[in-house]
Design an enzyme around this catalytic site. Structure first.
Site, short mmCIF file in Angstrom:
data_model
loop_
_atom_site.label_atom_id
_atom_site.label_comp_id
_atom_site.label_asym_id
_atom_site.label_seq_id
_atom_site.Cartn_x
_atom_site.Cartn_y
_atom_site.Cartn_z
N ARG A 87 52.31 -36.37 52.91
CA ARG A 87 51.07 -36.85 53.52
C ARG A 87 50.67 -36.15 54.80
O ARG A 87 49.48 -36.08 55.11
CB ARG A 87 51.08 -38.37 53.65
CG ARG A 87 51.92 -39.02 54.60
CD ARG A 87 51.68 -40.53 54.64
NE ARG A 87 51.75 -41.23 53.36
CZ ARG A 87 52.14 -42.50 53.24
NH1 ARG A 87 52.50 -43.17 54.31
NH2 ARG A 87 52.16 -43.10 52.09
N HIS A 114 48.69 -44.50 60.46
CA HIS A 114 49.28 -45.40 59.48
C HIS A 114 50.65 -45.93 59.89
O HIS A 114 50.93 -47.11 59.72
CB HIS A 114 49.38 -44.65 58.15
CG HIS A 114 49.83 -45.49 56.99
ND1 HIS A 114 49.19 -46.64 56.62
CD2 HIS A 114 50.86 -45.32 56.11
CE1 HIS A 114 49.79 -47.15 55.55
NE2 HIS A 114 50.81 -46.39 55.24
N HIS A 163 47.73 -41.48 57.46
CA HIS A 163 47.56 -41.59 55.99
C HIS A 163 46.30 -40.82 55.62
O HIS A 163 45.26 -40.97 56.26
CB HIS A 163 47.43 -43.06 55.59
CG HIS A 163 47.66 -43.30 54.13
ND1 HIS A 163 46.75 -42.90 53.18
CD2 HIS A 163 48.68 -43.86 53.45
CE1 HIS A 163 47.21 -43.24 51.98
NE2 HIS A 163 48.40 -43.81 52.11
N GLU A 210 54.51 -41.35 44.06
CA GLU A 210 53.68 -41.05 45.23
C GLU A 210 54.06 -39.68 45.76
O GLU A 210 55.10 -39.13 45.37
CB GLU A 210 53.86 -42.14 46.31
CG GLU A 210 53.25 -43.48 45.89
CD GLU A 210 53.42 -44.59 46.90
OE1 GLU A 210 54.14 -44.41 47.90
OE2 GLU A 210 52.83 -45.66 46.68
N GLU A 244 48.39 -44.25 48.10
CA GLU A 244 48.83 -42.95 47.58
C GLU A 244 49.13 -43.03 46.08
O GLU A 244 49.06 -42.03 45.38
CB GLU A 244 50.09 -42.55 48.34
CG GLU A 244 50.27 -41.09 48.42
CD GLU A 244 51.04 -40.71 49.66
OE1 GLU A 244 52.20 -40.37 49.50
OE2 GLU A 244 50.50 -40.77 50.77
N ARG A 262 57.59 -39.76 57.44
CA ARG A 262 58.17 -40.72 56.49
C ARG A 262 57.70 -40.45 55.06
O ARG A 262 56.51 -40.23 54.82
CB ARG A 262 57.75 -42.14 56.89
CG ARG A 262 58.25 -43.21 55.95
CD ARG A 262 57.82 -44.57 56.46
NE ARG A 262 56.38 -44.67 56.51
CZ ARG A 262 55.62 -45.16 55.52
NH1 ARG A 262 56.18 -45.60 54.42
NH2 ARG A 262 54.33 -45.22 55.66
C1 SIN Z 1 50.34 -46.28 50.32
O1 SIN Z 1 50.25 -47.20 49.53
O2 SIN Z 1 49.82 -45.18 50.19
C2 SIN Z 1 51.13 -46.51 51.56
C3 SIN Z 1 52.55 -46.46 51.22
C4 SIN Z 1 53.32 -46.21 52.45
O3 SIN Z 1 52.75 -46.01 53.53
O4 SIN Z 1 54.51 -46.14 52.35
#
Ligand code: SIN
Length: 485
Positions: free
Chosen positions: A270, A330, A223, A112, A240, A366
């Site tokens: 992000r 998010h 997000h 990610e 992600e 984060r």
């Molecule tokens: C996602 O699946 O993109 C979210 C993962 C996250 O917020 O840590």
């Protein structure tokens, strides 16, 4: 004789349920859920749980987490997360949990944004949170109280004696030697969010009223890839991991415009992706989409079943169709300030863990999929600390005060608050708009509102006030001066 639990846990997400699982079986533990147990952000987590791939990866995971956190992380907290993370996940696997793996049972790790290698474990394809939650619920041997809203922390002389709960029209006090707040974040404060409907920041407001400190409240994460046109409060997250495995972000002209902002394009952290999408839409008036053409259909359906079927219900044929996307709220990096064991400073037996807490492990932004790991690691630390350092005190009985939780005009004011927070305390903030928002929140606070809205307003006020106080942009907090528009 009043009944006294060893521990009361507010919230049944990963942090709360894992804490419950780690208490010795002979301990009397009560877990309290606002509505259903699955009304938590863990349940809706898609991408997975980040974990150092091997020993050599620990330092790299630390470095990636610190880099995403933009200088606001507590290094010790991050070291704990990454060093203890592998053992926590291995322990979960030993308890019987199955992450996705190949035929030879090699775990499948995905990538990610912001991670310099594939280190995200997942389950059920993109249903990681749902699988984990189901497992933890099955494992749970303690009493669970459903449809129960915590309306007060019973605190006297810096000792928490338990909580007051509203259940089916009745207020009742529950007493405990230790109280753990694991109630999650605050998505419902924002107009567009990916959170469970019940996650609305009331416990942060309550903690504030009781004299706890909230920390880094301006650090709210948006997000980048969310389908926001579905009905219902919770908007459809598009994990992600999609981008990690080949999805593109494009505009109406099929342009991969993110490369104009950062060489990493859709794999930038992000906060950068969210802000760039926001800016591009504003600047060009174009729509933005997730383009999934790199995926084979059968693979997509198997790897991302939640998204495939949810979007099918909304009329999309994936991966052929492009999906319109917008950033949405998010995750709250800020929360109730705690030490590295989840203990709330200034109180003898009060803990906060998971998204509701702020250990500064996430800093100003984060790193994707670090929060489920945080839930595991810090719930364990809290339970160990409680087991080692419990102290004796005499439980004091509190009057079961009846409070008006909801008043007539609350719904309208709640909607206004969501709009205000989205517009003015969202992805891009302006000092003057923040000031105006603060004045409006203060006005609402002076009006005749129910207790639950009051708590939500106090949490919102803390976000806005912290955003005003931080005059320079950092991580997820992006503030522009009037002249920069
Ligand atoms: C996602 O699946 O993109 C979210 C993962 C996250 O917020 O840590």
């Amino acid at each position: 004789m009043i009944k006294v639990y060893d521990a009361i846990i507010i919230g049944a997400g990963i942090a709360g349920l894992n804490a419950a699982a780690l208490f010795p079986k002979d301990k009397k533990v009560l877990v309290i859920c606002k509505e259903n147990s699955w009304d938590c952000n863990t349940f809706y987590a898609q991408g997975g749980v980040a974990v150092p791939y091997d020993r050599d990866d620990i330092d790299v995971h630390i470095k990636d987490t610190m880099a995403a956190g933009a200088g606001l992380c507590d290094r010790e907290a991050v070291e704990i997360l990454c060093r203890d993370g592998r053992a926590s996940i291995d322990d979960f696997i030993n308890r019987g949990f199955l992450f996705d793996s190949d035929e030879e049972r090699n775990l499948h790790y995905t990538k990610e944004a912001g991670h310099s290698r594939a280190r995200i474990l997942h389950a059920g394809g993109d249903a990681t949170g749902r699988h984990m939650h189901h497992f933890l619920m099955k494992e749970n041997s303690h009493l669970l109280l459903y449809n129960s809203v915590v309306t007060d922390l019973l605190i006297d002389n810096d000792i928490c004696h338990g909580v007051r709960v509203h259940h089916k029209g009745i207020f009742r006090n529950y007493y405990a030697k230790t109280t753990i707040i694991a109630s999650g974040g605050l998505g419902s404060i924002y107009k567009y969010h990916t959170n469970a409907r019940t996650i609305s920041g009331e416990m942060q407001g309550l903690a504030l009223e009781k004299g706890c400190l909230l920390q880094d409240m301006e650090m709210m994460q948006f997000h980048p890839t969310v389908f926001i046109h579905n009905k219902g409060a919770r908007k459809q997250l598009l994990t992600e991991a999609l981008r990690g495995e080949g999805a593109w972000i494009i505009d109406d002209n099929k342009k991969r415009f993110l490369f104009e902002y950062d060489d990493r394009g859709a794999m930038s952290p992000r906060n950068i992706v969210s802000r760039s999408i926001f800016d591009w839409r504003k600047k060009t008036g174009l729509n933005t989409y997730l383009d999934l053409h790199n995926f084979d259909k059968d693979f997509f359906k198997k790897r991302f079943p939640t998204i495939y079927f949810n979007l099918k219900d909304l009329g999309f044929n994936l991966p052929e169709d492009n999906v319109p996307i917008s950033p949405a709220f998010h995750y709250a990096m800020g929360g109730i300030k705690t030490d590295l064991n989840g203990k709330v400073p200034g109180f003898k037996n009060l803990y906060a863990i998971g998204e509701v807490a702020s250990t500064r492990v996430h800093g100003a932004n984060r790193l994707a999929s670090n929060s489920l790991l945080e839930g595991f690691v810090f719930s364990k630390r809290a339970v160990c600390d409680i087991e080692k350092n419990s102290f004796n005190f005499k439980i004091k009985q509190f009057i079961e005060d009846e409070e008006v939780l909801i008043k007539e005009d609350d719904k309208e004011l709640k909607n206004r608050l969501r709009e205000l927070m989205w517009e003015n305390a969202g992805i891009v903030r302006e000092y003057n708009n923040l000031k105006k928002t603060l004045i409006e929140i203060d006005k609402m606070l002076k009006s005749d509102v129910g207790k639950l809205l009051r708590l939500r307003l106090k949490t919102s006020k803390s976000i806005v006030q912290s955003a005003i106080n931080r005059r320079e942009s950092l991580g997820a907090h992006y503030i522009i001066k009037e002249g920069d528009k």
